[in-house]
Design an enzyme around this catalytic site. Structure first.
Site, PDB file in Angstrom:
ATOM      1  N   GLY A   1       0.835  -1.198   0.000  1.00  0.00           N
ATOM      2  CA  GLY A   1       0.000   0.000   0.000  1.00  0.00           C
ATOM      3  C   GLY A   1       0.865   1.241   0.000  1.00  0.00           C
TER       4      GLY A   1
ATOM      5  CD  GLN B   1       3.430   5.799   2.595  1.00  0.00           C
ATOM      6  OE1 GLN B   1       2.442   5.309   2.065  1.00  0.00           O
ATOM      7  NE2 GLN B   1       4.399   5.052   3.108  1.00  0.00           N
TER       8      GLN B   1
ATOM      9  CB  CYS C   1       5.149   2.013   7.146  1.00  0.00           C
ATOM     10  SG  CYS C   1       4.697   3.520   6.302  1.00  0.00           S
ATOM     11  CG  LEU C   2       6.632   0.991   1.068  1.00  0.00           C
ATOM     12  CD1 LEU C   2       6.070   1.354  -0.298  1.00  0.00           C
ATOM     13  CD2 LEU C   2       7.753  -0.037   0.931  1.00  0.00           C
TER      14      LEU C   2
ATOM     15  CG  HIS D   1      -0.649   1.337   7.401  1.00  0.00           C
ATOM     16  ND1 HIS D   1       0.312   0.857   8.278  1.00  0.00           N
ATOM     17  CD2 HIS D   1       0.029   2.116   6.520  1.00  0.00           C
ATOM     18  CE1 HIS D   1       1.499   1.344   7.935  1.00  0.00           C
ATOM     19  NE2 HIS D   1       1.354   2.106   6.864  1.00  0.00           N
ATOM     20  CD  GLU D   2      -1.071   2.451   2.796  1.00  0.00           C
ATOM     21  OE1 GLU D   2      -0.630   3.605   2.603  1.00  0.00           O
ATOM     22  OE2 GLU D   2      -0.338   1.497   3.121  1.00  0.00           O
TER      23      GLU D   2
ATOM     24  CG  HIS E   1       0.433   6.829   5.372  1.00  0.00           C
ATOM     25  ND1 HIS E   1       1.590   7.247   5.984  1.00  0.00           N
ATOM     26  CD2 HIS E   1       0.587   5.492   5.172  1.00  0.00           C
ATOM     27  CE1 HIS E   1       2.399   6.199   6.151  1.00  0.00           C
ATOM     28  NE2 HIS E   1       1.819   5.129   5.678  1.00  0.00           N
TER      29      HIS E   1
HETATM   30 NI    NI Z   1       2.604   3.185   5.544  1.00  0.00          NI
END
Ligand code: NI
Length: 181
Positions: free
Chosen positions: A45, A50, A109-110, A151-152, A155
């Protein structure tokens, strides 16, 4: 085009995203680049926040429900290819309209590379959004998909999964990041 990903504790990750007014060619291009970036980084995701674009856009590709998240983590760690079959999902201006149940899962998470921690989330949610063509849809999601959506969407509000951890764990993470710098 692969976009650079902001890394924790970058303050820009705290920006609140604004709603997309029209799904025009610029938005479509951003969605395409976000998918390319997510797949290149072997993520499941990615939120526009991000990649420093503060619009309510999220892309996702969560392996079939029933996928073992620990197995997935190992694949990311060993840099193996994610499962071949693609299930791309794009959410523009997403809203969670129903939520129930709870589940604790190890999340990554990236924007917080090589770090995983347990977080409690709802495990059954209903979300409405526009798809990549601007068409409204409603999706009922459970388990890993439901967790990933929460989660997304966090963000987009400037919230990171590490915010849910104890102060002690957050401090340990900051210390770890300082050491690796
Ligand atoms: Ni993330």
């Amino acid at each position: 085009m692969i976009l650079p990903i902001l890394k924790f504790p970058d303050k820009r990750l705290r920006t609140k995203a604004v709603a997309v007014e029209t799904v025009d060619s610029a938005v479509k291009k951003l969605v395409k680049n976000m998918f390319e970036t997510m797949y290149a980084q072997k993520g499941i995701g990615l939120a526009a926040t991000q990649v420093d674009k503060h619009l309510q856009i999220v892309v996702m590709d969560v392996p079939d429900s029933g996928a073992d998240y620990r197995l997935l983590k190992d694949q990311i760690r060993k840099n193996k290819k994610p499962p071949e079959e693609k299930h791309p999902l794009c959410f523009i201006n997403p809203k969670i309209i129903k939520k129930s149940g709870s589940e604790v899962h190890a999340e990554g998470c990236l924007s917080v590379p090589d770090y995983y921690a347990d977080v409690e989330r709802f495990n059954h949610i209903t979300v409405t959004a526009l798809d990549k063509n601007g068409k409204k849809f409603t999706l009922e999601a459970r388990n890993l998909l439901a967790i990933c959506i929460q989660h997304e969407l966090d963000h987009l509000m400037g919230i990171l999964f590490v915010d849910y951890l104890s102060k002690l764990k957050q401090q340990r993470l900051r210390d770890k990041l300082k050491k690796t710098k």
